[in-house]
Motif scaffolding. Structure first.
Motif, PDB file in Angstrom:
ATOM      1  N   HIS A 402     -21.950 -10.737   6.192  1.00 46.97           N
ATOM      2  CA  HIS A 402     -22.439 -10.298   7.440  1.00 46.97           C
ATOM      3  C   HIS A 402     -21.889  -9.082   7.895  1.00 46.97           C
ATOM      4  CE1 HIS A 402     -24.988 -13.701   7.413  1.00 46.97           C
ATOM      5  NE2 HIS A 402     -24.015 -14.557   7.404  1.00 46.97           N
ATOM      6  N   ASN A 403     -20.992  -8.310   6.847  1.00 43.68           N
ATOM      7  CA  ASN A 403     -20.345  -7.313   7.059  1.00 43.68           C
ATOM      8  C   ASN A 403     -20.540  -6.101   5.921  1.00 43.68           C
ATOM      9  OD1 ASN A 403     -18.561  -5.399   8.061  1.00 43.68           O
ATOM     10  ND2 ASN A 403     -16.875  -6.884   8.453  1.00 43.68           N
ATOM     11  N   ASN A 404     -20.198  -4.987   5.822  1.00 42.80           N
ATOM     12  CA  ASN A 404     -20.135  -3.957   4.898  1.00 42.80           C
ATOM     13  C   ASN A 404     -19.354  -2.854   5.478  1.00 42.80           C
ATOM     14  OD1 ASN A 404     -21.372  -2.895   2.723  1.00 42.80           O
ATOM     15  ND2 ASN A 404     -23.504  -2.492   3.554  1.00 42.80           N
ATOM     16  N   LEU A 405     -18.374  -2.889   4.742  1.00 43.88           N
ATOM     17  CA  LEU A 405     -17.492  -1.967   4.811  1.00 43.88           C
ATOM     18  C   LEU A 405     -16.883  -1.625   3.250  1.00 43.88           C
ATOM     19  CD1 LEU A 405     -15.223  -3.506   7.611  1.00 43.88           C
ATOM     20  CD2 LEU A 405     -16.617  -1.596   7.846  1.00 43.88           C
ATOM     21  N   ASN A 406     -17.750  -1.614   2.538  1.00 39.70           N
ATOM     22  CA  ASN A 406     -17.189  -1.000   1.216  1.00 39.70           C
ATOM     23  C   ASN A 406     -16.383  -1.787   0.509  1.00 39.70           C
ATOM     24  OD1 ASN A 406     -17.710   1.073  -0.857  1.00 39.70           O
ATOM     25  ND2 ASN A 406     -17.908   2.699   0.711  1.00 39.70           N
ATOM     26  N   ASP A 407     -15.793  -1.403  -0.462  1.00 38.89           N
ATOM     27  CA  ASP A 407     -15.124  -2.285  -1.562  1.00 38.89           C
ATOM     28  C   ASP A 407     -13.563  -2.302  -1.000  1.00 38.89           C
ATOM     29  OD1 ASP A 407     -17.438  -2.499  -2.881  1.00 38.89           O
ATOM     30  OD2 ASP A 407     -16.806  -0.760  -4.168  1.00 38.89           O
ATOM     31  N   LEU A 408     -13.092  -3.465  -1.706  1.00 40.45           N
ATOM     32  CA  LEU A 408     -11.497  -3.769  -1.735  1.00 40.45           C
ATOM     33  C   LEU A 408     -10.948  -4.053  -2.859  1.00 40.45           C
ATOM     34  CD1 LEU A 408      -9.052  -4.418   0.195  1.00 40.45           C
ATOM     35  CD2 LEU A 408      -9.767  -6.564   0.363  1.00 40.45           C
ATOM     36  N   ARG A 409      -9.970  -3.223  -3.224  1.00 42.06           N
ATOM     37  CA  ARG A 409      -9.461  -3.509  -4.473  1.00 42.06           C
ATOM     38  C   ARG A 409      -8.067  -3.934  -4.466  1.00 42.06           C
ATOM     39  NH1 ARG A 409     -13.074   0.512  -5.522  1.00 42.06           N
ATOM     40  NH2 ARG A 409     -11.613   1.973  -4.844  1.00 42.06           N
ATOM     41  N   ILE A 410      -7.169  -4.717  -4.933  1.00 48.27           N
ATOM     42  CA  ILE A 410      -5.968  -5.028  -4.503  1.00 48.27           C
ATOM     43  C   ILE A 410      -5.436  -5.445  -5.998  1.00 48.27           C
ATOM     44  CG2 ILE A 410      -4.064  -6.858  -3.681  1.00 48.27           C
ATOM     45  CD1 ILE A 410      -6.359  -7.635  -1.708  1.00 48.27           C
ATOM     46  N   VAL A 411      -4.235  -4.917  -6.396  1.00 48.13           N
ATOM     47  CA  VAL A 411      -3.619  -4.927  -7.527  1.00 48.13           C
ATOM     48  C   VAL A 411      -2.069  -5.308  -7.215  1.00 48.13           C
ATOM     49  CG1 VAL A 411      -2.821  -4.022  -9.806  1.00 48.13           C
ATOM     50  CG2 VAL A 411      -4.787  -3.288  -8.878  1.00 48.13           C
ATOM     51  N   VAL A 412      -1.557  -6.403  -7.845  1.00 50.81           N
ATOM     52  CA  VAL A 412      -0.138  -6.986  -7.277  1.00 50.81           C
ATOM     53  C   VAL A 412       0.488  -6.719  -8.635  1.00 50.81           C
ATOM     54  CG1 VAL A 412       1.192  -8.919  -6.858  1.00 50.81           C
ATOM     55  CG2 VAL A 412      -1.097  -8.663  -5.865  1.00 50.81           C
ATOM     56  N   VAL A 413       1.767  -5.910  -8.850  1.00 50.15           N
ATOM     57  CA  VAL A 413       2.547  -5.592  -9.812  1.00 50.15           C
ATOM     58  C   VAL A 413       3.803  -6.397  -9.628  1.00 50.15           C
ATOM     59  CG1 VAL A 413       3.772  -3.865 -11.165  1.00 50.15           C
ATOM     60  CG2 VAL A 413       1.409  -3.545 -10.032  1.00 50.15           C
ATOM     61  N   GLU A 414       4.006  -7.460 -10.253  1.00 48.95           N
ATOM     62  CA  GLU A 414       5.275  -8.350 -10.077  1.00 48.95           C
ATOM     63  C   GLU A 414       6.565  -7.607 -10.710  1.00 48.95           C
ATOM     64  OE1 GLU A 414       3.696 -12.862  -9.704  1.00 48.95           O
ATOM     65  OE2 GLU A 414       3.159 -11.843 -11.527  1.00 48.95           O
ATOM     66  N   PRO A 415       7.645  -8.349 -10.480  1.00 53.84           N
ATOM     67  CA  PRO A 415       8.784  -7.586 -11.109  1.00 53.84           C
ATOM     68  C   PRO A 415       8.816  -7.778 -12.604  1.00 53.84           C
ATOM     69  CG  PRO A 415       9.429  -9.101  -9.346  1.00 53.84           C
ATOM     70  CD  PRO A 415       7.766  -9.200  -9.524  1.00 53.84           C
TER      71      PRO A 415
END
Length: 415
Positions: A402-415
């Motif tokens: 019930h929302n529409n704020l486009n896309d979310l991308r998350i990339v986690v770069v660990e040590p």
């Protein structure tokens, strides 16, 4: 990490609640006398009106399956991303209400992404022809601005024509699903001046080699000056119209970034305006990750990348998925065996032609795929990113948000 990625997505949605945003916004407005709502967030936006104690004439329209319980307002459902007869009826009702208002009235319009299909008032062609054109455009890889340039010139309600149809003052409160938050593009800008022309719309059909003979004939008449253009910037009618963006992709990204900062991570928000092919966007993110791992440039691990906007997929195969699942599949391909943790999801809960919001990529995705004899290149070749992540058990399924704020991308770069 898998649970943290999903928790970050959930937190971002919770912090960008359209219901709360509308409730707070309307308290500062001159009292409206009527309301229209359109889009995937129409339900919670109308609920925000109810929370503020406003019971007005009017109604809303949202996508099938995106309805919410309301005490006062009628919320009808219609076709998306391809309009249907219900979309036509909803647009007709909206125009009828707008035309009945006088100069002393104040029309409140609650707009969110999805409105381009949900309000459909075909002009110059039949609904069936418009449906086929929409399908061709959606599969072409065209940007949202290009799509809407065409839509606005084949409609009696888009491109500022709703505002043109009424004598009332108009206030539009918008939840943006477009890069740059251009009010003339959100839901095809029913209350906004339209900077595009019939000629621009024709150029889109040429660029993507879309035949659409009925649409072309109509657009050619318009380009020749035989039809009335959409109202343009500077038109005096917009002196009585106010368009205000309440929530945008940037708010979604910042909410997600806040989650990771609380977890102690360095966060780099790249942009809320990414567009273009999901494949090339994945290539860019992979290059950042690989360069940072190899040389500590531009960022030194550990860190989290957050980005938004709206990628596109030029569909050539017969698979399922959407731009977020395609982004992750290509990210896996470009990163290779080292991989990374990542999530990509559509904030409305529906990614492309699948029932998933997106998916999660793991560092061992390729290794697990090899064990299951899943050929990533073959899945990419038939545009079946959904099938790939479904087989791995890594889809993110939320149902309608019930929302529409486009896309979310998350990339986690660990040590």
């Amino acid at each position: 990490m898998h649970e943290k990625l999903k928790a970050a997505f959930t937190r971002a949605l919770e912090r960008t609640d359209p219901r709360r945003a509308v409730r707070e916004a309307v308290l500062a407005l001159d009292p409206p006398t009527a309301v229209l709502a359109v889009g995937k967030a129409a339900g919670p936006m109308l609920a925000g009106l109810e929370d503020a104690g406003l019971r007005l004439p009017g109604f809303g329209v949202t996508r099938y399956g995106h309805g919410v319980p309301l005490e006062h307002y009628e919320l009808v459902e219609a076709g998306h991303p391809v309009p249907d007869e219900a979309s036509v009826r909803a647009a007709g009702r909206a125009l009828e209400l707008a035309r009945a208002l006088g100069p002393e009235d104040h029309l409140l319009v609650l707009v969110s992404g999805g409105g381009s299909a949900l309000w459909c008032a075909p002009w110059g062609l039949e609904l069936g022809e418009l449906q086929e054109l929409n399908r061709a455009l959606l599969a072409s890889g065209a940007t949202i601005a290009e799509l809407n340039a065409v839509r606005k010139h084949l409609s009696r309600i888009k491109g500022g024509r709703l505002a043109q149809a009424t004598r009332a003052r108009v206030t539009a409160l918008l939840v943006s699903d477009v890069p740059g938050d251009d009010v003339s593009t959100i839901a095809s800008g029913p209350t906004a001046p339209d900077p595009t022309t019939f000629a621009d719309a024709l150029a889109v059909l040429e660029r993507y080699r879309i035949a659409a003979p009925a649409a072309r004939a109509h657009l050619e008449r318009g380009a020749a000056g035989e039809l009335l253009e959409t109202p343009k910037p500077g038109d005096p009618l917009f002196a009585r119209v106010s368009n205000r963006v309440l929530l945008a992709n940037a708010d979604l990204l910042e909410a997600a970034a806040g989650f990771w900062r609380e977890e102690g991570w360095a966060v780099h928000v790249l942009s809320d305006r990414f567009e273009g092919e999901a494949r090339e966007l994945a290539r860019f993110h992979a290059a950042l990750v690989q360069s940072s791992r190899a040389r500590g440039f531009p960022y030194r691990p550990p860190f989290v990348l957050v980005s938004g906007g709206e990628a596109a997929v030029t569909v050539r195969g017969a698979g399922r998925g959407g731009r977020n699942q395609a982004f992750l599949a290509w990210l896996a391909y470009f990163l290779g065996p080292e991989g990374a943790w990542a999530l990509a999801a559509d904030s409305d809960g529906i990614d492309g032609n699948s029932q998933a919001a997106g998916a999660v990529l793991r560092p061992d995705t390729l290794a697990r795929a090899a064990e299951l004899r899943l050929d990533l290149r073959a899945y990419l070749g038939r545009d079946d990113s959904h099938g790939f992540f479904d087989a791995l058990g890594d889809l993110v399924v939320t149902g309608p948000t019930h929302n529409n704020l486009n896309d979310l991308r998350i990339v986690v770069v660990e040590p």
